[in-house]
Scaffold this motif. Structure first.
Motif, short mmCIF file in Angstrom:
data_model
loop_
_atom_site.label_atom_id
_atom_site.label_comp_id
_atom_site.label_asym_id
_atom_site.label_seq_id
_atom_site.Cartn_x
_atom_site.Cartn_y
_atom_site.Cartn_z
N VAL A 83 0.85 -1.18 0.00
CA VAL A 83 0.00 0.00 0.00
C VAL A 83 0.89 1.24 0.00
N ILE A 84 0.71 2.11 -0.98
CA ILE A 84 1.39 3.40 -1.02
C ILE A 84 0.33 4.45 -0.73
N ASP A 85 0.36 5.00 0.46
CA ASP A 85 -0.66 5.93 0.90
C ASP A 85 -0.14 7.36 0.81
N GLU A 86 -1.06 8.30 0.54
CA GLU A 86 -0.72 9.73 0.44
C GLU A 86 0.43 9.95 -0.55
N ALA A 87 0.25 9.44 -1.77
CA ALA A 87 1.32 9.52 -2.77
C ALA A 87 1.66 10.95 -3.13
N ASP A 88 0.68 11.84 -3.12
CA ASP A 88 0.97 13.24 -3.45
C ASP A 88 1.87 13.87 -2.41
N ARG A 89 1.70 13.51 -1.13
CA ARG A 89 2.57 14.03 -0.09
C ARG A 89 3.96 13.39 -0.17
N MET A 90 4.02 12.13 -0.56
CA MET A 90 5.32 11.48 -0.80
C MET A 90 6.10 12.26 -1.85
N LEU A 91 5.41 12.69 -2.89
CA LEU A 91 6.06 13.45 -3.95
C LEU A 91 6.56 14.79 -3.43
#
Length: 492
Positions: free
Chosen positions: A170-178
């Motif tokens: 699960v990759i959650d909050e991908a926009d914040r990861m970016l």
């Protein structure tokens, strides 16, 4: 328009459409029991659409704004999938990647609540905690590993973790990861996993770079979008106050006192401003705490718990630290600074007005921040209501650039009293004359700029000009060098 005169418009009532039930989603009895004990009966749109596809083993690409129940949309089906077997030492069966420690803790809390009737184990792998204790938990075997990218890679490179048996990612909050620069770490972690895995990818927005990552990590995914990206909930009342920089703190204090506030989160763009504003609020009698990434983990936990319990009424924080904070019944959100990215505005104010309650989100802006406000209005598709604060001079948008040298809460550096002119330096030739052996060396003197020609804003300078380094002005040594002690008895 004064705050007290704002009319809150509630959406018109419509006929209740038939809502799905959790019992219709194919979850087992132990999970259903936990859901009922928590008081939930109907899933949110993202939950109702995502859970069946996750149970089918499909990759899922979920796009939903904050506060829509994304966490349960993957934790519930994961519990169902993992309930059939057990984990081996150092080989987690599933992995959830979160950008911040607070989000990881929130996900862990969901697993505890929803999986209380199952014999599944989970582990947290986050910074600020003892790595030895985390390794000990992994050595016993865990079904769910919840981690931040940096700590996960660190432990993997130390040989304390194997990902060959991880079949669910699960990759959650991908926009914040970016935004936080974690994408290279995510790519490295994905390369450690088996290609025969199920991947769930969730993001609040779908920027082109996020789309590229989804195409890279997912195989034939089911895409689920439950709302227009970056939309603002209709239950949130918004307002914008335009004031000069020096009036922002005073305007915020008046907003806090005049609003019917129970508790509030106040957002700043910079960590240093979080500390300064928090100290100012405490000085003026407010119950406030600060939260940002530079604080020790123990301080962050204690501050957050004090805010959740009601001991603190105000939480001044940065975007990164506030990601994942879910406070039930939060009445107000204040933007002390307009965010640099319009999407962050939606994430910030989305923490109020949840579960059908009316929320309030007020923002402060200076006359030079019109582009930031216009970007927010363009993204959300509606204007932000202009407000006036009694006793504060209201400003208007300015087309002029922000004055340079101006610091928050202080005067312009251009208005400071000029420093006295430095004393003139002696000519270089005179300063190089040998001094008398008995006389002390001449004192160093400051120099005035010389040998410069002004041509408008450009200056032409030859050599060092008047800025000759002080060490070059010292008198030349004339006394003979004293021989080293071991050479004193040598004969010619």
């Amino acid at each position: 328009m004064p705050i007290s005169d704002i009319e809150i418009v509630t959406p018109p009532e419509t006929e209740d459409a038939p809502q799905p039930l959790f019992s219709e989603l194919g979850l087992s009895a132990p999970i259903q029991q936990a859901i009922e004990e928590m008081g939930y009966r109907h899933p949110t749109p993202i939950q109702a659409q995502a859970i069946p596809y996750v149970l089918m083993g499909r990759d899922v690409l979920g796009v939903a704004q904050t506060g829509t129940g994304k966490t349960a949309s993957f934790t519930l089906p994961m519990l169902e999938i993992l309930s059939g077997s057990r984990a081996r030492a150092r080989m987690p069966r599933s992995l959830i990647l979160e950008p911040t420690r607070e989000l990881a803790l929130q996900v862990a809390e969901n697993f505890v609540n929803y999986g209380k009737h199952l014999k599944l184990t989970h582990a947290l792998l986050i910074g600020g905690e003892s790595m030895a204790e985390q390794k000990e938990v992994l050595n016993r075997g865990v079904d769910v590993l919840i981690a931040t990218p940096g700590r996960l890679i660190d432990l993997f490179e130390r040989g304390g973790l194997l990902l060959t048996q991880t079949k669910l990612l699960v990759i959650d909050e991908a926009d914040r990861m970016l935004d936080m620069g974690f994408i290279p770490d995510i790519e490295k972690i994905v390369s450690m996993l088996s290609p025969l895995r199920q991947t769930l990818f969730f993001s609040a927005t779908m920027a082109p770079e996020i789309r590229r990552l989804a195409d890279m990590f997912l195989h034939n995914p089911k895409e689920i979008t439950v709302s227009r990206p970056s939309s603002v909930a209709s239950t949130i009342e918004t307002g914008l106050v335009i004031v000069e920089e020096d009036d922002k703190r005073r305007a915020l204090r008046k907003l806090l006192r005049e609003s019917d506030m129970q508790n509030a989160i106040i957002f700043c763009n910079r960590k240093r401003d979080v500390d300064v504003l928090c100290k100012s609020l405490i000085k003026h009698g407010f119950s406030a705490g600060a939260l940002h990434g530079d604080l020790p983990q123990s301080v962050r936990f204690s501050t957050l718990e004090a805010f959740k319990s009601g001991e603190l009424k105000l939480l001044v924080c940065s975007d990164i630290a506030a990601r994942g904070i879910d406070i039930g019944g939060l009445s107000h959100v204040f933007n002390f600074d307009l965010p640099f990215h319009a999407e962050d505005y939606v994430h910030r104010i989305g923490r109020t007005g949840r579960a059908g309650r009316t929320g309030h989100a007020y923002s402060l802006a200076t006359p030079y921040e019109q582009p930031l406000a216009e970007a927010i209005e363009k993204l959300t598709g509606k204007p932000i209501t202009r407000l006036e604060v009694k006793g504060i001079d209201q400003a208007e948008w300015s087309d002029e650039p922000r004055p340079r040298g101006r610091k928050r809460g202080g005067k312009s550096t251009e208005q400071r009293t000029p420093a006295p002119a430095p004393a003139a330096r002696k000519p270089a030739a005179e300063s190089r004359k040998p001094a008398s052996p008995a006389a002390p060396p001449p004192a160093r003197q400051a120099t005035a700029p010389a040998a410069r020609e002004d041509h408008g804003n450009d200056r032409v300078q030859t050599g060092f000009g008047g800025d000759i380094p002080a060490f070059m002005l010292l008198p030349r040594r004339t006394a003979p060098v004293v021989p080293a002690p071991e050479d004193e008895n040598r004969s010619d």
